[in-house]
Design a protein around this motif. Structure first.
Motif, PDB file in Angstrom:
ATOM      1  N   ASP A 201      -6.233   5.091 -19.619  1.00  0.00           N
ATOM      2  CA  ASP A 201      -7.526   5.076 -19.053  1.00  0.00           C
ATOM      3  C   ASP A 201      -7.105   4.472 -17.687  1.00  0.00           C
ATOM      4  N   GLN A 202      -6.009   4.067 -17.306  1.00  0.00           N
ATOM      5  CA  GLN A 202      -5.711   3.412 -15.973  1.00  0.00           C
ATOM      6  C   GLN A 202      -5.226   4.426 -14.881  1.00  0.00           C
ATOM      7  N   LYS A 203      -5.284   4.215 -13.519  1.00  0.00           N
ATOM      8  CA  LYS A 203      -4.932   5.002 -12.490  1.00  0.00           C
ATOM      9  C   LYS A 203      -3.350   4.782 -12.400  1.00  0.00           C
ATOM     10  N   ILE A 204      -2.526   5.463 -12.684  1.00  0.00           N
ATOM     11  CA  ILE A 204      -1.134   5.168 -12.628  1.00  0.00           C
ATOM     12  C   ILE A 204      -0.403   6.222 -11.878  1.00  0.00           C
ATOM     13  N   GLU A 205       0.183   5.964 -10.663  1.00  0.00           N
ATOM     14  CA  GLU A 205       0.828   6.968  -9.778  1.00  0.00           C
ATOM     15  C   GLU A 205       2.201   6.866  -9.531  1.00  0.00           C
ATOM     16  N   TYR A 206       3.039   7.944  -9.464  1.00  0.00           N
ATOM     17  CA  TYR A 206       4.261   7.709  -9.216  1.00  0.00           C
ATOM     18  C   TYR A 206       4.515   8.208  -7.450  1.00  0.00           C
ATOM     19  N   ASN A 207       5.582   7.481  -7.036  1.00  0.00           N
ATOM     20  CA  ASN A 207       5.858   7.663  -5.640  1.00  0.00           C
ATOM     21  C   ASN A 207       4.836   7.899  -4.696  1.00  0.00           C
ATOM     22  N   LYS A 208       3.926   6.615  -4.633  1.00  0.00           N
ATOM     23  CA  LYS A 208       2.922   6.816  -3.699  1.00  0.00           C
ATOM     24  C   LYS A 208       3.032   5.902  -2.649  1.00  0.00           C
ATOM     25  N   ARG A 209       2.457   5.651  -1.733  1.00  0.00           N
ATOM     26  CA  ARG A 209       2.379   5.011  -0.406  1.00  0.00           C
ATOM     27  C   ARG A 209       1.209   4.231  -0.172  1.00  0.00           C
ATOM     28  N   LEU A 210       1.395   3.030   0.209  1.00  0.00           N
ATOM     29  CA  LEU A 210       0.303   2.089   0.770  1.00  0.00           C
ATOM     30  C   LEU A 210       0.652   1.538   2.230  1.00  0.00           C
ATOM     31  N   LYS A 211      -0.400   1.257   2.885  1.00  0.00           N
ATOM     32  CA  LYS A 211      -0.101   0.977   4.337  1.00  0.00           C
ATOM     33  C   LYS A 211      -0.003  -0.725   4.218  1.00  0.00           C
ATOM     34  N   GLY A 212       1.112  -1.162   4.770  1.00  0.00           N
ATOM     35  CA  GLY A 212       1.628  -2.596   4.733  1.00  0.00           C
ATOM     36  C   GLY A 212       0.482  -3.141   5.657  1.00  0.00           C
ATOM     37  N   LYS A 213      -0.061  -4.577   5.541  1.00  0.00           N
ATOM     38  CA  LYS A 213      -0.742  -5.123   6.010  1.00  0.00           C
ATOM     39  C   LYS A 213       0.003  -5.972   7.143  1.00  0.00           C
ATOM     40  N   PHE A 214       1.191  -6.481   7.078  1.00  0.00           N
ATOM     41  CA  PHE A 214       1.918  -7.096   8.109  1.00  0.00           C
ATOM     42  C   PHE A 214       2.826  -6.092   8.840  1.00  0.00           C
ATOM     43  N   SER A 215       3.361  -5.253   8.219  1.00  0.00           N
ATOM     44  CA  SER A 215       4.455  -3.971   8.755  1.00  0.00           C
ATOM     45  C   SER A 215       3.797  -3.053   9.526  1.00  0.00           C
ATOM     46  N   LYS A 216       2.267  -2.694   9.092  1.00  0.00           N
ATOM     47  CA  LYS A 216       1.408  -1.636   9.578  1.00  0.00           C
ATOM     48  C   LYS A 216       2.185  -0.425   9.448  1.00  0.00           C
ATOM     49  N   VAL A 217       2.969  -0.076   8.411  1.00  0.00           N
ATOM     50  CA  VAL A 217       3.745   1.187   8.037  1.00  0.00           C
ATOM     51  C   VAL A 217       3.399   1.521   6.790  1.00  0.00           C
ATOM     52  N   GLU A 218       3.402   2.825   6.480  1.00  0.00           N
ATOM     53  CA  GLU A 218       3.410   3.208   5.014  1.00  0.00           C
ATOM     54  C   GLU A 218       4.546   2.808   4.192  1.00  0.00           C
ATOM     55  N   ARG A 219       4.394   2.165   3.146  1.00  0.00           N
ATOM     56  CA  ARG A 219       5.272   1.698   2.332  1.00  0.00           C
ATOM     57  C   ARG A 219       5.487   2.546   0.755  1.00  0.00           C
ATOM     58  N   GLN A 220       6.592   2.953   0.490  1.00  0.00           N
ATOM     59  CA  GLN A 220       6.713   3.616  -0.618  1.00  0.00           C
ATOM     60  C   GLN A 220       7.021   2.688  -2.103  1.00  0.00           C
ATOM     61  N   ILE A 221       6.233   3.342  -2.633  1.00  0.00           N
ATOM     62  CA  ILE A 221       6.139   2.643  -4.214  1.00  0.00           C
ATOM     63  C   ILE A 221       6.498   3.508  -5.268  1.00  0.00           C
ATOM     64  N   ASP A 222       7.425   3.028  -6.105  1.00  0.00           N
ATOM     65  CA  ASP A 222       7.890   3.853  -7.194  1.00  0.00           C
ATOM     66  C   ASP A 222       6.668   3.924  -8.390  1.00  0.00           C
ATOM     67  N   ILE A 223       5.921   3.203  -8.915  1.00  0.00           N
ATOM     68  CA  ILE A 223       4.905   3.208  -9.698  1.00  0.00           C
ATOM     69  C   ILE A 223       3.851   2.270  -9.165  1.00  0.00           C
ATOM     70  N   LEU A 224       2.729   2.832  -9.055  1.00  0.00           N
ATOM     71  CA  LEU A 224       1.357   1.965  -8.515  1.00  0.00           C
ATOM     72  C   LEU A 224       0.411   2.173  -9.498  1.00  0.00           C
ATOM     73  N   ILE A 225      -0.257   0.945  -9.888  1.00  0.00           N
ATOM     74  CA  ILE A 225      -1.148   1.048 -10.836  1.00  0.00           C
ATOM     75  C   ILE A 225      -2.388   0.320  -9.916  1.00  0.00           C
ATOM     76  N   SER A 226      -3.455   1.028 -10.253  1.00  0.00           N
ATOM     77  CA  SER A 226      -4.705   0.677  -9.288  1.00  0.00           C
ATOM     78  C   SER A 226      -5.797   0.513 -10.510  1.00  0.00           C
ATOM     79  N   VAL A 227      -6.572  -0.663 -10.176  1.00  0.00           N
ATOM     80  CA  VAL A 227      -7.598  -1.076 -11.259  1.00  0.00           C
ATOM     81  C   VAL A 227      -8.758  -1.684 -10.318  1.00  0.00           C
TER      82      VAL A 227
END
Length: 144
Positions: free
Chosen positions: A21-47
């Motif tokens: 029932d959770q949003k679990i994603e593989y090989n996703k990207r989020l923009k870094g708040k300090f680096s200002k670039v897209e960061r690769q994430i192996d496993i991302l869980i969003s709630v």
């Protein structure tokens, strides 16, 4: 496990099975708040909790040696950059003493899990997806 991609996908599949029932994603990207670039994430869980997005990030390391202190430093900075609420490193070997010391100095909880099966790893890795529980702030998992 024959390669790192299969290792990551196996862990991802087990998280999905355990928490359907959770949003679990593989090989996703989020923009870094300090680096200002897209960061690769192996496993991302969003709630979403009380109108607030909560993120968990997990990095899978299929090393032939124990995870070192540089990897712990990198994960701490990575989590800060992507504004993760919790996360962890999944490894098939374990951690060096320096890595454990660094994690402890940062008030990071270390949990040792013997690797009996991928199912047991996921079962024990996150005690709960209740992110208001302070035990879920950040987990580094070591298994052999």
């Amino acid at each position: 496990m024959s390669n790192w991609q299969e290792y990551e996908k196996l862990v991802f599949e087990k998280f999905n099975e355990k928490y359907p029932d959770q949003k679990i994603e593989y090989n996703k990207r989020l923009k870094g708040k300090f680096s200002k670039v897209e960061r690769q994430i192996d496993i991302l869980i969003s709630v979403k909790i009380a109108d607030s997005d909560q993120y968990g990030v997990f990095d899978c390391k299929q090393f032939n040696k124990r995870v070192n202190v540089k990897t712990i430093d990198s994960m701490i900075g990575f989590m800060q950059d992507v504004n993760a609420n919790y996360g962890g490193i999944i490894t098939c070997i374990g951690f060096t003493k320096a890595a454990i010391n660094r994690a402890e100095a940062s008030n990071i909880k270390l949990e040792t899990i013997m690797f009996d099966s991928p199912e047991k790893l996921v079962e024990k890795f996150i005690p709960s997806l209740d992110f208001s529980d302070p035990r879920n702030s950040m987990y580094y998992t070591m298994f052999f």
